[in-house]
Design a protein around this motif. Structure first.
Motif, PDB file in Angstrom:
ATOM      1  N   PHE A 176      -6.258  -0.341   3.083  1.00  0.00           N
ATOM      2  CA  PHE A 176      -5.662  -0.327   4.416  1.00  0.00           C
ATOM      3  C   PHE A 176      -6.607  -0.966   5.435  1.00  0.00           C
ATOM      4  O   PHE A 176      -6.179  -1.776   6.276  1.00  0.00           O
ATOM      5  CB  PHE A 176      -5.339   1.112   4.823  1.00  0.00           C
ATOM      6  CG  PHE A 176      -4.778   1.253   6.205  1.00  0.00           C
ATOM      7  CD1 PHE A 176      -3.468   0.884   6.488  1.00  0.00           C
ATOM      8  CD2 PHE A 176      -5.557   1.750   7.243  1.00  0.00           C
ATOM      9  CE1 PHE A 176      -2.946   1.013   7.774  1.00  0.00           C
ATOM     10  CE2 PHE A 176      -5.047   1.875   8.525  1.00  0.00           C
ATOM     11  CZ  PHE A 176      -3.734   1.510   8.786  1.00  0.00           C
ATOM     12  N   ALA A 177      -7.895  -0.634   5.343  1.00  0.00           N
ATOM     13  CA  ALA A 177      -8.891  -1.223   6.252  1.00  0.00           C
ATOM     14  C   ALA A 177      -8.978  -2.728   6.038  1.00  0.00           C
ATOM     15  O   ALA A 177      -9.090  -3.506   7.004  1.00  0.00           O
ATOM     16  CB  ALA A 177     -10.248  -0.567   6.024  1.00  0.00           C
ATOM     17  N   ASN A 229     -12.207   6.251  -1.015  1.00  0.00           N
ATOM     18  CA  ASN A 229     -10.756   6.277  -1.231  1.00  0.00           C
ATOM     19  C   ASN A 229     -10.237   4.840  -1.252  1.00  0.00           C
ATOM     20  O   ASN A 229     -10.268   4.157  -0.232  1.00  0.00           O
ATOM     21  CB  ASN A 229     -10.076   7.066  -0.117  1.00  0.00           C
ATOM     22  CG  ASN A 229      -8.595   7.299  -0.394  1.00  0.00           C
ATOM     23  OD1 ASN A 229      -7.885   6.411  -0.852  1.00  0.00           O
ATOM     24  ND2 ASN A 229      -8.141   8.512  -0.116  1.00  0.00           N
ATOM     25  N   THR A 255     -12.018  -5.225  -1.883  1.00  0.00           N
ATOM     26  CA  THR A 255     -11.844  -4.353  -0.719  1.00  0.00           C
ATOM     27  C   THR A 255     -11.647  -2.896  -1.128  1.00  0.00           C
ATOM     28  O   THR A 255     -11.986  -1.986  -0.369  1.00  0.00           O
ATOM     29  CB  THR A 255     -10.640  -4.800   0.129  1.00  0.00           C
ATOM     30  OG1 THR A 255      -9.467  -4.885  -0.701  1.00  0.00           O
ATOM     31  CG2 THR A 255     -10.898  -6.153   0.764  1.00  0.00           C
ATOM     32  N   TYR A 273      -7.259   3.623  -1.327  1.00  0.00           N
ATOM     33  CA  TYR A 273      -6.088   3.390  -0.488  1.00  0.00           C
ATOM     34  C   TYR A 273      -6.505   3.158   0.967  1.00  0.00           C
ATOM     35  O   TYR A 273      -5.994   2.249   1.642  1.00  0.00           O
ATOM     36  CB  TYR A 273      -5.118   4.577  -0.576  1.00  0.00           C
ATOM     37  CG  TYR A 273      -4.524   4.746  -1.952  1.00  0.00           C
ATOM     38  CD1 TYR A 273      -3.432   3.982  -2.358  1.00  0.00           C
ATOM     39  CD2 TYR A 273      -5.065   5.654  -2.850  1.00  0.00           C
ATOM     40  CE1 TYR A 273      -2.894   4.126  -3.617  1.00  0.00           C
ATOM     41  CE2 TYR A 273      -4.526   5.815  -4.122  1.00  0.00           C
ATOM     42  CZ  TYR A 273      -3.445   5.040  -4.500  1.00  0.00           C
ATOM     43  OH  TYR A 273      -2.917   5.176  -5.753  1.00  0.00           O
ATOM     44  N   ILE A 274      -7.437   3.969   1.442  1.00  0.00           N
ATOM     45  CA  ILE A 274      -7.947   3.784   2.805  1.00  0.00           C
ATOM     46  C   ILE A 274      -8.712   2.468   2.910  1.00  0.00           C
ATOM     47  O   ILE A 274      -8.612   1.748   3.908  1.00  0.00           O
ATOM     48  CB  ILE A 274      -8.838   4.976   3.218  1.00  0.00           C
ATOM     49  CG1 ILE A 274      -8.030   6.265   3.231  1.00  0.00           C
ATOM     50  CG2 ILE A 274      -9.460   4.727   4.585  1.00  0.00           C
ATOM     51  CD1 ILE A 274      -8.849   7.506   3.564  1.00  0.00           C
ATOM     52  N   ALA A 275      -9.469   2.142   1.854  1.00  0.00           N
ATOM     53  CA  ALA A 275     -10.227   0.891   1.848  1.00  0.00           C
ATOM     54  C   ALA A 275      -9.289  -0.313   1.888  1.00  0.00           C
ATOM     55  O   ALA A 275      -9.542  -1.284   2.615  1.00  0.00           O
ATOM     56  CB  ALA A 275     -11.114   0.834   0.605  1.00  0.00           C
ATOM     57  N   LEU A 297       0.827  -1.201   0.000  1.00  0.00           N
ATOM     58  CA  LEU A 297       0.000   0.000   0.000  1.00  0.00           C
ATOM     59  C   LEU A 297       0.868   1.261   0.000  1.00  0.00           C
ATOM     60  O   LEU A 297       0.595   2.219  -0.737  1.00  0.00           O
ATOM     61  CB  LEU A 297      -0.915  -0.012   1.222  1.00  0.00           C
ATOM     62  CG  LEU A 297      -1.796   1.230   1.428  1.00  0.00           C
ATOM     63  CD1 LEU A 297      -2.766   1.385   0.268  1.00  0.00           C
ATOM     64  CD2 LEU A 297      -2.552   1.132   2.751  1.00  0.00           C
ATOM     65  N   TYR A 327       0.962   3.935  -3.021  1.00  0.00           N
ATOM     66  CA  TYR A 327       0.578   5.321  -2.782  1.00  0.00           C
ATOM     67  C   TYR A 327       1.640   6.290  -3.294  1.00  0.00           C
ATOM     68  O   TYR A 327       1.323   7.356  -3.838  1.00  0.00           O
ATOM     69  CB  TYR A 327       0.347   5.543  -1.287  1.00  0.00           C
ATOM     70  CG  TYR A 327      -0.181   6.917  -0.959  1.00  0.00           C
ATOM     71  CD1 TYR A 327      -1.535   7.220  -1.144  1.00  0.00           C
ATOM     72  CD2 TYR A 327       0.661   7.911  -0.465  1.00  0.00           C
ATOM     73  CE1 TYR A 327      -2.029   8.487  -0.854  1.00  0.00           C
ATOM     74  CE2 TYR A 327       0.176   9.183  -0.169  1.00  0.00           C
ATOM     75  CZ  TYR A 327      -1.160   9.455  -0.364  1.00  0.00           C
ATOM     76  OH  TYR A 327      -1.649  10.706  -0.078  1.00  0.00           O
ATOM     77  N   TRP A 379     -14.760  -0.713  -0.866  1.00  0.00           N
ATOM     78  CA  TRP A 379     -15.450  -0.518   0.403  1.00  0.00           C
ATOM     79  C   TRP A 379     -15.761   0.954   0.647  1.00  0.00           C
ATOM     80  O   TRP A 379     -16.840   1.315   1.119  1.00  0.00           O
ATOM     81  CB  TRP A 379     -14.598  -1.040   1.558  1.00  0.00           C
ATOM     82  CG  TRP A 379     -14.551  -2.520   1.665  1.00  0.00           C
ATOM     83  CD1 TRP A 379     -15.096  -3.424   0.813  1.00  0.00           C
ATOM     84  CD2 TRP A 379     -13.920  -3.274   2.692  1.00  0.00           C
ATOM     85  NE1 TRP A 379     -14.836  -4.700   1.234  1.00  0.00           N
ATOM     86  CE2 TRP A 379     -14.112  -4.638   2.392  1.00  0.00           C
ATOM     87  CE3 TRP A 379     -13.199  -2.937   3.824  1.00  0.00           C
ATOM     88  CZ2 TRP A 379     -13.617  -5.665   3.188  1.00  0.00           C
ATOM     89  CZ3 TRP A 379     -12.696  -3.945   4.632  1.00  0.00           C
ATOM     90  CH2 TRP A 379     -12.919  -5.305   4.319  1.00  0.00           C
ATOM     91  N   LEU A 380     -14.756   1.817   0.374  1.00  0.00           N
ATOM     92  CA  LEU A 380     -14.864   3.244   0.656  1.00  0.00           C
ATOM     93  C   LEU A 380     -14.550   4.042  -0.602  1.00  0.00           C
ATOM     94  O   LEU A 380     -14.065   3.489  -1.598  1.00  0.00           O
ATOM     95  CB  LEU A 380     -13.899   3.627   1.789  1.00  0.00           C
ATOM     96  CG  LEU A 380     -14.074   2.876   3.118  1.00  0.00           C
ATOM     97  CD1 LEU A 380     -12.902   3.155   4.043  1.00  0.00           C
ATOM     98  CD2 LEU A 380     -15.387   3.266   3.785  1.00  0.00           C
TER      99      LEU A 380
END
Length: 354
Positions: A157-158, A151, A145, A153-155, A24, A28, A148-149
């Protein structure tokens, strides 16, 4: 030793999830996929030199008759760990191994090792099926995944954090509840929660915030359950294959699993054209089917690793999910040439090895 089997199996999964977090970070910072692949390839080069650092498995060397080589490695391990190497115990182990070779002089290699008995064939086919489905499900779910969100990258990460949490839970429960019950539980619950998608999508308004929240929760649960069963099957399969055929068995399962991963990622594209959530339903269906076959596998926790196919025949298969075959005293004694059996029966002192 037997007390460290779970840790050595699960620590791989911790690094697997850690690798996702490293990926990740690279993704990024490096937005070009060509440069990203180049950077990851360079990062993997140092691992090639592990060949010169990691010793061969003493258990495997003993099973192949390389007793002196195995002794040298065990003495080196004892020296590094500050332990006492018991030459008498090692000599007893070798004598028992030679007796077993005299008892079963005909040796098989490669795939033939797994074709010596019906029980071994059943376990090999069953494990291949389990690996296929777990990779189908794990990579199929993991590929989504990023959605999910808003963003990605945040998804991602989650998703990695959810996966790491699943590995921690698996680490905590496997030695308490065994291998089979947690595995069957994770797989069954995955199939159950996968079908919750149908009523949520069919009965709730399209743009409902509650529907969005429920789908997010379902996706997190599915990722958690898929990661947990994915971790367990790696440990479980290694404990079911005998030493003389473990490399072949795991290699075969891994090869079949790659087909599962390919089909899982393709399903997200092809089946989603029929209905966006059709892949999840397919993943749930395959999970419910395979959990039935998983119930026939014997429990392996706190039991010596099988050394030969004959040990597998003694253990046998079982039904239902929570009941395992109980070995007789004679069968246990027949497995007493295992160094792991001796460590289970007579635990060594803190500073002893073998």
């Amino acid at each position: 030793g037997p007390k460290q089997r779970l840790f050595t199996g699960i620590v791989i999964e911790y690094f697997f999830a850690g690798g996702e977090l490293v990926l990740l970070g690279f993704a990024y910072m490096i937005r070009s996929w060509q440069l990203l692949n180049t950077a990851l390839a360079i990062l993997s080069i140092p691992f090639l030199f592990f060949y010169f650092v990691i010793p061969e498995s003493p258990r495997w060397l003993i099973s192949k008759g390389h007793y002196e080589h195995a002794e040298r490695i065990l003495r080196r391990i004892a020296k590094v760990n500050g332990c006492f190497f018991d030459s008498n115990a090692y000599g007893h182990l070798i004598n028992e191994e030679k007796k077993r070779e005299a008892l079963y002089p005909k040796k098989f290699h490669g795939l033939k090792t797994l074709l010596q008995s019906k029980i071994m064939i059943i376990i090999a086919i069953n494990m291949s099926l389990q690996w296929f489905v777990q990779n189908l499900v794990f990579y199929g779910v993991s590929q989504n995944t990023g959605a999910w969100l808003a963003n990605p990258y945040i998804a991602f990460f989650a998703g990695a954090l959810v996966e790491l949490a699943a590995y921690v839970v698996v680490h905590l429960v496997l030695n308490r509840w065994g291998r089979k019950i947690p595995y069957c539980t994770f797989v069954f619950l995955f199939g159950l929660f996968a079908f919750f998608v149908v009523p949520i999508q069919m009965l709730m308004p399209k743009d409902s915030p509650v529907k969005y929240i429920l789908m997010f929760i379902i996706n997190v649960i599915l990722k958690f359950l898929a990661s947990g069963s994915y971790a367990i099957i790696y440990i479980y399969a290694n404990e079911l294959f005998p030493t003389q055929g473990r490399n072949t068995g795991i290699g075969m399962c891994s090869m079949v699993a790659r087909f599962g991963a390919i089909i899982g990622t393709l399903s997200n594209d092809l089946l989603a054209r029929v209905w966006a959530h059709f892949p999840i339903v397919v993943f749930g269906t395959t999970s419910l089917i395979t959990v039935v076959f998983a119930t026939i596998c014997p429990e392996t926790v706190n039991k010596p690793l099988p050394e030969t196919v004959h040990d597998i025949d003694r253990i046998g298969v079982t039904w239902p999910c929570w009941k395992s075959k109980t070995l007789t005293l004679e069968e246990i004694n027949n497995m007493a040439d295992s160094d792991e059996f001796m460590s289970l029966r007579n635990p060594f002192k803190e500073n002893d090895i073998l």
